[in-house]
Design an enzyme around this catalytic site. Structure first.
Site, short mmCIF file in Angstrom:
data_model
loop_
_atom_site.label_atom_id
_atom_site.label_comp_id
_atom_site.label_asym_id
_atom_site.label_seq_id
_atom_site.Cartn_x
_atom_site.Cartn_y
_atom_site.Cartn_z
N GLY A 1 0.83 -1.20 0.00
CA GLY A 1 0.00 0.00 0.00
C GLY A 1 0.86 1.24 0.00
O GLY A 1 1.70 1.41 0.88
N SER A 2 0.70 2.09 -0.98
CA SER A 2 1.55 3.26 -1.04
C SER A 2 1.04 4.20 -2.13
O SER A 2 -0.16 4.31 -2.33
CB SER A 2 3.00 2.86 -1.30
#
Length: 220
Positions: free
Chosen positions: A188-189
């Site tokens: 997640g980013s």
């Protein structure tokens, strides 16, 4: 459902670990049948979460040199003129930032066709991905693509508070094709795009975009 190659080893290892835990609970503990059932259900939910995280849906890609396509699935959280210092040495660019939640597809895609002119991996911190300084301080990979229509297009994969590994397949001098698999970020980013001033945008702040297929900008 196709699983991305970056998830193969992880998913096999996780399956063995969860299977071993559940086997031990069923055979070597005094846990009630209800407790064992709860453990199996929780393990299954956890495994299905990671299974969907590593999904790599097949997409119909139409190459168009007049468009820049989204490099990632997610929500557009930044659109602004900014100064890029790593490669463009202070020149003004249009920055587009796409935030990927753990529920988004995490395969990253080449935004344009062209030559990899610059590639660099930077170790760094793990600030939350929407932090204003994450683009400069977090672990990240910067790639610059030389495209015949737009000139130099920079994209940057940025790790977040949870992400602990960035994968990118680019090498300087490599010819890449728009929409093809460029890499993966776990877990997640965000991905930043830095486009030439004057590029016409096809998206707005808050839009949810589809990586590899949806245009985010076009030639003026």
């Amino acid at each position: 459902m196709k699983i991305h190659k970056e998830g193969h080893v992880f998913l096999i290892a996780l399956l063995l670990i969860l299977g071993g835990i559940n086997f031990a609970l069923l055979n070597f503990t005094a846990l009630s049948s209800t407790g064992c059932a709860v453990a199996i259900v929780c393990s299954s939910i956890l495994y299905l979460f990671f299974l969907q995280f590593f999904r790599s849906p097949k997409k119909v890609i139409e190459i168009n040199d007049k468009h820049i396509i989204a490099p990632a699935d997610g929500k557009v959280v930044v659109i602004e003129k900014t100064t890029e210092t790593e490669f463009f040495k202070g020149d003004q660019r249009i920055q587009i930032s796409i935030f990927m939640s753990p529920l988004n597809v995490h395969v990253n895609r080449n935004p344009v066709t062209g030559l990899v002119k610059y590639f660099k991996y930077h170790p760094g911190k793990y600030l939350v991905a929407w932090h204003p300084k994450s683009s400069e301080l977090n672990e990240r990979t910067t790639v610059v693509l030389k495209n015949k229509s737009f000139g130099e297009v920079l994209y940057r994969q940025i790790a977040g508070a949870v992400a602990r590994r960035i994968v990118n397949y680019a090498q300087e001098g490599m010819e890449i094709v728009q929409g093809e698999d460029a890499g993966f970020i776990k877990f997640g980013s965000r991905v930043d795009l830095f486009l030439p001033i004057g590029t016409k945008l096809d998206i707005s702040l808050g839009d949810v975009v589809k990586g590899g297929v949806q245009p985010v900008a076009h030639l003026p």
